[in-house]
Design a protein around this motif. Sequence first.
Motif, PDB file in Angstrom:
ATOM      1  N   GLY A  49      27.533 -81.568  93.025  1.00 41.93           N
ATOM      2  CA  GLY A  49      27.777 -82.844  92.333  1.00 41.93           C
ATOM      3  C   GLY A  49      26.659 -83.853  92.372  1.00 41.93           C
ATOM      4  O   GLY A  49      26.907 -85.042  92.124  1.00 41.93           O
ATOM      5  N   ILE A 228      28.879-101.855  94.702  1.00 48.15           N
ATOM      6  CA  ILE A 228      29.732-100.698  94.441  1.00 48.15           C
ATOM      7  C   ILE A 228      28.879 -99.418  94.391  1.00 48.15           C
ATOM      8  O   ILE A 228      29.381 -98.322  94.628  1.00 48.15           O
ATOM      9  CB  ILE A 228      30.516-100.889  93.119  1.00 48.15           C
ATOM     10  CG1 ILE A 228      31.550 -99.771  92.933  1.00 48.15           C
ATOM     11  CG2 ILE A 228      29.591-100.961  91.926  1.00 48.15           C
ATOM     12  CD1 ILE A 228      32.403 -99.908  91.682  1.00 48.15           C
ATOM     13  N   GLU A 261      31.057-101.843  84.088  1.00 43.75           N
ATOM     14  CA  GLU A 261      31.219-101.687  82.640  1.00 43.75           C
ATOM     15  C   GLU A 261      30.464-100.437  82.143  1.00 43.75           C
ATOM     16  O   GLU A 261      30.982 -99.663  81.334  1.00 43.75           O
ATOM     17  CB  GLU A 261      30.716-102.943  81.920  1.00 43.75           C
ATOM     18  CG  GLU A 261      30.662-102.856  80.401  1.00 43.75           C
ATOM     19  CD  GLU A 261      32.029-102.682  79.745  1.00 43.75           C
ATOM     20  OE1 GLU A 261      33.054-102.808  80.451  1.00 43.75           O
ATOM     21  OE2 GLU A 261      32.075-102.402  78.534  1.00 43.75           O
ATOM     22  N   MET A 263      29.720 -97.797  83.874  1.00 44.26           N
ATOM     23  CA  MET A 263      30.432 -96.621  84.385  1.00 44.26           C
ATOM     24  C   MET A 263      31.668 -96.342  83.535  1.00 44.26           C
ATOM     25  O   MET A 263      31.941 -95.191  83.176  1.00 44.26           O
ATOM     26  CB  MET A 263      30.828 -96.844  85.845  1.00 44.26           C
ATOM     27  CG  MET A 263      31.576 -95.660  86.434  1.00 44.26           C
ATOM     28  SD  MET A 263      31.596 -95.665  88.237  1.00 44.26           S
ATOM     29  CE  MET A 263      32.590 -97.078  88.563  1.00 44.26           C
ATOM     30  N   ARG A 264      32.392 -97.397  83.202  1.00 40.29           N
ATOM     31  CA  ARG A 264      33.593 -97.238  82.379  1.00 40.29           C
ATOM     32  C   ARG A 264      33.239 -96.620  81.027  1.00 40.29           C
ATOM     33  O   ARG A 264      33.902 -95.693  80.553  1.00 40.29           O
ATOM     34  CB  ARG A 264      34.273 -98.599  82.162  1.00 40.29           C
ATOM     35  CG  ARG A 264      35.642 -98.507  81.490  1.00 40.29           C
ATOM     36  CD  ARG A 264      36.237 -99.885  81.241  1.00 40.29           C
ATOM     37  NE  ARG A 264      35.477-100.664  80.276  1.00 40.29           N
ATOM     38  CZ  ARG A 264      35.462-100.446  78.964  1.00 40.29           C
ATOM     39  NH1 ARG A 264      36.188 -99.479  78.452  1.00 40.29           N
ATOM     40  NH2 ARG A 264      34.735-101.194  78.156  1.00 40.29           N
ATOM     41  N   TRP A 267      32.493 -92.839  81.542  1.00 40.77           N
ATOM     42  CA  TRP A 267      33.726 -92.076  81.778  1.00 40.77           C
ATOM     43  C   TRP A 267      34.526 -91.963  80.479  1.00 40.77           C
ATOM     44  O   TRP A 267      34.973 -90.881  80.101  1.00 40.77           O
ATOM     45  CB  TRP A 267      34.608 -92.767  82.823  1.00 40.77           C
ATOM     46  CG  TRP A 267      34.208 -92.625  84.248  1.00 40.77           C
ATOM     47  CD1 TRP A 267      32.977 -92.839  84.787  1.00 40.77           C
ATOM     48  CD2 TRP A 267      35.062 -92.241  85.337  1.00 40.77           C
ATOM     49  NE1 TRP A 267      33.020 -92.628  86.151  1.00 40.77           N
ATOM     50  CE2 TRP A 267      34.282 -92.264  86.515  1.00 40.77           C
ATOM     51  CE3 TRP A 267      36.414 -91.906  85.439  1.00 40.77           C
ATOM     52  CZ2 TRP A 267      34.818 -91.946  87.770  1.00 40.77           C
ATOM     53  CZ3 TRP A 267      36.936 -91.595  86.686  1.00 40.77           C
ATOM     54  CH2 TRP A 267      36.143 -91.613  87.836  1.00 40.77           C
ATOM     55  N   ILE A 273      32.583 -87.605  84.848  1.00 37.95           N
ATOM     56  CA  ILE A 273      32.771 -88.428  86.034  1.00 37.95           C
ATOM     57  C   ILE A 273      31.420 -88.661  86.682  1.00 37.95           C
ATOM     58  O   ILE A 273      30.714 -87.712  87.030  1.00 37.95           O
ATOM     59  CB  ILE A 273      33.744 -87.740  87.009  1.00 37.95           C
ATOM     60  CG1 ILE A 273      35.136 -87.711  86.375  1.00 37.95           C
ATOM     61  CG2 ILE A 273      33.744 -88.446  88.362  1.00 37.95           C
ATOM     62  CD1 ILE A 273      36.144 -86.876  87.116  1.00 37.95           C
ATOM     63  N   PRO A 276      29.305 -94.594  90.950  1.00 37.67           N
ATOM     64  CA  PRO A 276      28.790 -95.911  90.511  1.00 37.67           C
ATOM     65  C   PRO A 276      27.269 -95.975  90.466  1.00 37.67           C
ATOM     66  O   PRO A 276      26.700 -96.522  89.512  1.00 37.67           O
ATOM     67  CB  PRO A 276      29.363 -96.867  91.559  1.00 37.67           C
ATOM     68  CG  PRO A 276      30.627 -96.213  92.030  1.00 37.67           C
ATOM     69  CD  PRO A 276      30.350 -94.735  92.001  1.00 37.67           C
ATOM     70  N   GLY A 304      28.177 -87.252  90.774  1.00 39.72           N
ATOM     71  CA  GLY A 304      29.561 -87.468  90.365  1.00 39.72           C
ATOM     72  C   GLY A 304      30.551 -87.414  91.516  1.00 39.72           C
ATOM     73  O   GLY A 304      31.729 -87.134  91.302  1.00 39.72           O
ATOM     74  N   ASN A 305      30.071 -87.693  92.717  1.00 41.43           N
ATOM     75  CA  ASN A 305      30.976 -87.582  93.862  1.00 41.43           C
ATOM     76  C   ASN A 305      31.744 -88.875  94.112  1.00 41.43           C
ATOM     77  O   ASN A 305      31.303 -89.768  94.816  1.00 41.43           O
ATOM     78  CB  ASN A 305      30.198 -87.124  95.096  1.00 41.43           C
ATOM     79  CG  ASN A 305      29.791 -85.667  94.966  1.00 41.43           C
ATOM     80  OD1 ASN A 305      30.490 -84.873  94.340  1.00 41.43           O
ATOM     81  ND2 ASN A 305      28.649 -85.302  95.535  1.00 41.43           N
ATOM     82  N   VAL A 306      32.920 -88.932  93.510  1.00 45.09           N
ATOM     83  CA  VAL A 306      33.805 -90.092  93.616  1.00 45.09           C
ATOM     84  C   VAL A 306      35.091 -89.599  94.274  1.00 45.09           C
ATOM     85  O   VAL A 306      35.536 -88.491  94.004  1.00 45.09           O
ATOM     86  CB  VAL A 306      34.117 -90.632  92.196  1.00 45.09           C
ATOM     87  CG1 VAL A 306      35.193 -91.688  92.248  1.00 45.09           C
ATOM     88  CG2 VAL A 306      32.855 -91.165  91.542  1.00 45.09           C
ATOM     89  N   LEU A 308      38.498 -89.190  94.108  1.00 42.06           N
ATOM     90  CA  LEU A 308      39.505 -89.346  93.046  1.00 42.06           C
ATOM     91  C   LEU A 308      40.865 -89.750  93.605  1.00 42.06           C
ATOM     92  O   LEU A 308      41.706 -90.260  92.871  1.00 42.06           O
ATOM     93  CB  LEU A 308      39.638 -88.044  92.260  1.00 42.06           C
ATOM     94  CG  LEU A 308      38.425 -87.686  91.407  1.00 42.06           C
ATOM     95  CD1 LEU A 308      38.637 -86.339  90.744  1.00 42.06           C
ATOM     96  CD2 LEU A 308      38.168 -88.751  90.344  1.00 42.06           C
ATOM     97  N   LYS A 310      41.372 -92.120  95.287  1.00 41.43           N
ATOM     98  CA  LYS A 310      41.435 -93.580  95.187  1.00 41.43           C
ATOM     99  C   LYS A 310      41.875 -94.017  93.791  1.00 41.43           C
ATOM    100  O   LYS A 310      42.137 -95.177  93.547  1.00 41.43           O
ATOM    101  CB  LYS A 310      40.076 -94.190  95.532  1.00 41.43           C
ATOM    102  CG  LYS A 310      39.770 -94.119  97.012  1.00 41.43           C
ATOM    103  CD  LYS A 310      38.542 -94.940  97.353  1.00 41.43           C
ATOM    104  CE  LYS A 310      38.225 -94.807  98.842  1.00 41.43           C
ATOM    105  NZ  LYS A 310      36.802 -95.078  99.115  1.00 41.43           N
ATOM    106  N   LEU A 311      41.887 -93.097  92.855  1.00 43.38           N
ATOM    107  CA  LEU A 311      42.379 -93.400  91.512  1.00 43.38           C
ATOM    108  C   LEU A 311      43.880 -93.108  91.489  1.00 43.38           C
ATOM    109  O   LEU A 311      44.314 -92.072  91.959  1.00 43.38           O
ATOM    110  CB  LEU A 311      41.672 -92.526  90.478  1.00 43.38           C
ATOM    111  CG  LEU A 311      40.141 -92.543  90.510  1.00 43.38           C
ATOM    112  CD1 LEU A 311      39.591 -91.628  89.428  1.00 43.38           C
ATOM    113  CD2 LEU A 311      39.608 -93.940  90.344  1.00 43.38           C
ATOM    114  N   SER A 312      44.629 -93.995  90.904  1.00 43.48           N
ATOM    115  CA  SER A 312      46.090 -93.889  91.016  1.00 43.48           C
ATOM    116  C   SER A 312      46.640 -92.623  90.361  1.00 43.48           C
ATOM    117  O   SER A 312      47.684 -92.112  90.732  1.00 43.48           O
ATOM    118  CB  SER A 312      46.750 -95.107  90.388  1.00 43.48           C
ATOM    119  OG  SER A 312      46.416 -95.171  89.023  1.00 43.48           O
TER     120      SER A 312
END
Lengths: 316, 316
Positions: A49, A228, A261, A263-264, A267, A273, A276, A304-306, A308, A310-312
């Motif tokens: 990643g 971030i 913004e 990053m959004r 995605w 993915i 930040p 791309g190591n996030v 996930l 933490k995402l609902s």
Amino acid sequence: MIPTKEIVLEAGKRVAPYVHRTPVLTSRLLDDISGARLYFKCENLQKMGAFKMRGAINAIMQLTEEERKVGVVTHSSGNFGQALALAANNLGVTAHIVMPSSAPAVKIEAVKAYGGKVVISEPTLKAREREANKIVKEMGAVFLHPSNDVNVIVGQGTAALELLEDYPNLDCIMTPVGGGGLIAGTALAAHYFGIECKVIGGEPFAVDDAYRSLKSGKIVDNTTTHTIADGLRTHLGDINFPIIQSLVSEIIRVDEEEIIEAMRLIWERMKIIIEPSSAVPFAAVLREKEQFKNKHIGIILSGGNVDLLKLSFFKR
Amino acid sequence: MIPTKEIVLEAGKRVAPYVHRTPVLTSRLLDDISGARLYFKCENLQKMGAFKMRGAINAIMQLTEEERKVGVVTHSSGNFGQALALAANNLGVTAHIVMPSSAPAVKIEAVKAYGGKVVISEPTLKAREREANKIVKEMGAVFLHPSNDVNVIVGQGTAALELLEDYPNLDCIMTPVGGGGLIAGTALAAHYFGIECKVIGGEPFAVDDAYRSLKSGKIVDNTTTHTIADGLRTHLGDINFPIIQSLVSEIIRVDEEEIIEAMRLIWERMKIIIEPSSAVPFAAVLREKEQFKNKHIGIILSGGNVDLLKLSFFKR
């Protein structure tokens, strides 16, 4: 002091069998939004990643047979620890990764899953360095720095090398700036293989050590780490700084809102993915639109190591 | 009744200038988890974020000059509406998209952003059809069905065509099954250009109309729509069903937990955003590991249109 064209080219050949040749994605929507022509080199789709796999492979492969028998060591709570673990594993080498006791369990597990030997240290830089030095002294393992090592730097540059093979006429390549390995390697590749291809860095205002280092002519550190873009909190080193001074045109700073913004948009519009830190160069393009208008710009999406969880969406 | 090899090949050439040749990604980690060799054709990275762009382009390009002057119409609250709007826009054709009043504002805005003319209808299938028929009658626009149209079907198959150009020796290609256009087109491509390449569908238990249709030999509808894979709630049509009957080997059903787990693995390990429907074929591989052991399997990742604002990361 500056690695030769031959060295950069050799690194490209050396790492190729061990890394993905990552795709270069384009998006008309993001071109429209930015006013530029953007070519995203997707190192977020690289093995483990992130681009760090390239430098780790290149550095280990330059070791002697004897050194490879003994193994390598680094201290890292981030992508380089995972990269070194996986690269070493692929090459049949033992990797000791010193990680602070404050590192998230998920990152420690990832290093172990890639075959790395994890050594936990106190959560200070001093303690990490001490622990790594101990492994070097006691076991004879070779220390590899995540960003301030010439073989690591040249290895990271192979992403830009591939990008320029695919798109030789880029006006500019942009990367985020953390420890300086990626931008220095990219600058080498652009210098030797681009056609008047500038290299520009993106950096958060909150951790603008590289911006200030270039202005002042000497390496300075960050005073805060409130960003971030957690991969960019480190500072430059004495090996990559001279390369950056010689070959990088400029560093553009962006604020936290701009990073989120950017990053959004990536995605949402590109369906990939990115972490930040990877959004920072695109945020810089959006901030300085006039400068980049109609230019052909390569952007290294570094990783791309996030987490996930933490995402609902994936909450359990 | 079944389109010829020539027709499939022509479609590939016809759509190529208007679509991305999407990358095929591999992941050693997902290979290890599944026990198979997986080749993911990333139509989530396609223009407008889904394979539907292919069928829309192919269908519009087959119209006469006169028809193209008058325009096209469809009813859709999903990806095909956006695809037809963008494809029409690229080809200088007017597209009327009938959307139910219950459609999320973000989807209506997306169609408008792609240049589509949105017509809002009552939120029933009957009302949508009535509204579309009205546009056909009053304006002479050509109605294009999202999945039960031979040119749309053949267009959707061009993703598999590209995949087989890159990897000619696949044992099998898998797709999700919704309206049947993608799997029928894929089956045509595999039939003509694969080497004993099977085509297998993935479908949620909750909307297993295609599975039951194949068993019973006639098209049946869903009785519930309770699946996270919201793109797969539609049923087959009289044009794609015979192709599916002839050329699709099997449909494997998966439950909702399996879909979410497959989606999580793809997001987390491959760093790409896919919509829940796209995770269904990979979920099927994981459910039936023995069947796929050591096989080379192409998987069409159909789309990536997820509302990211529902993920807490981007909450404002």
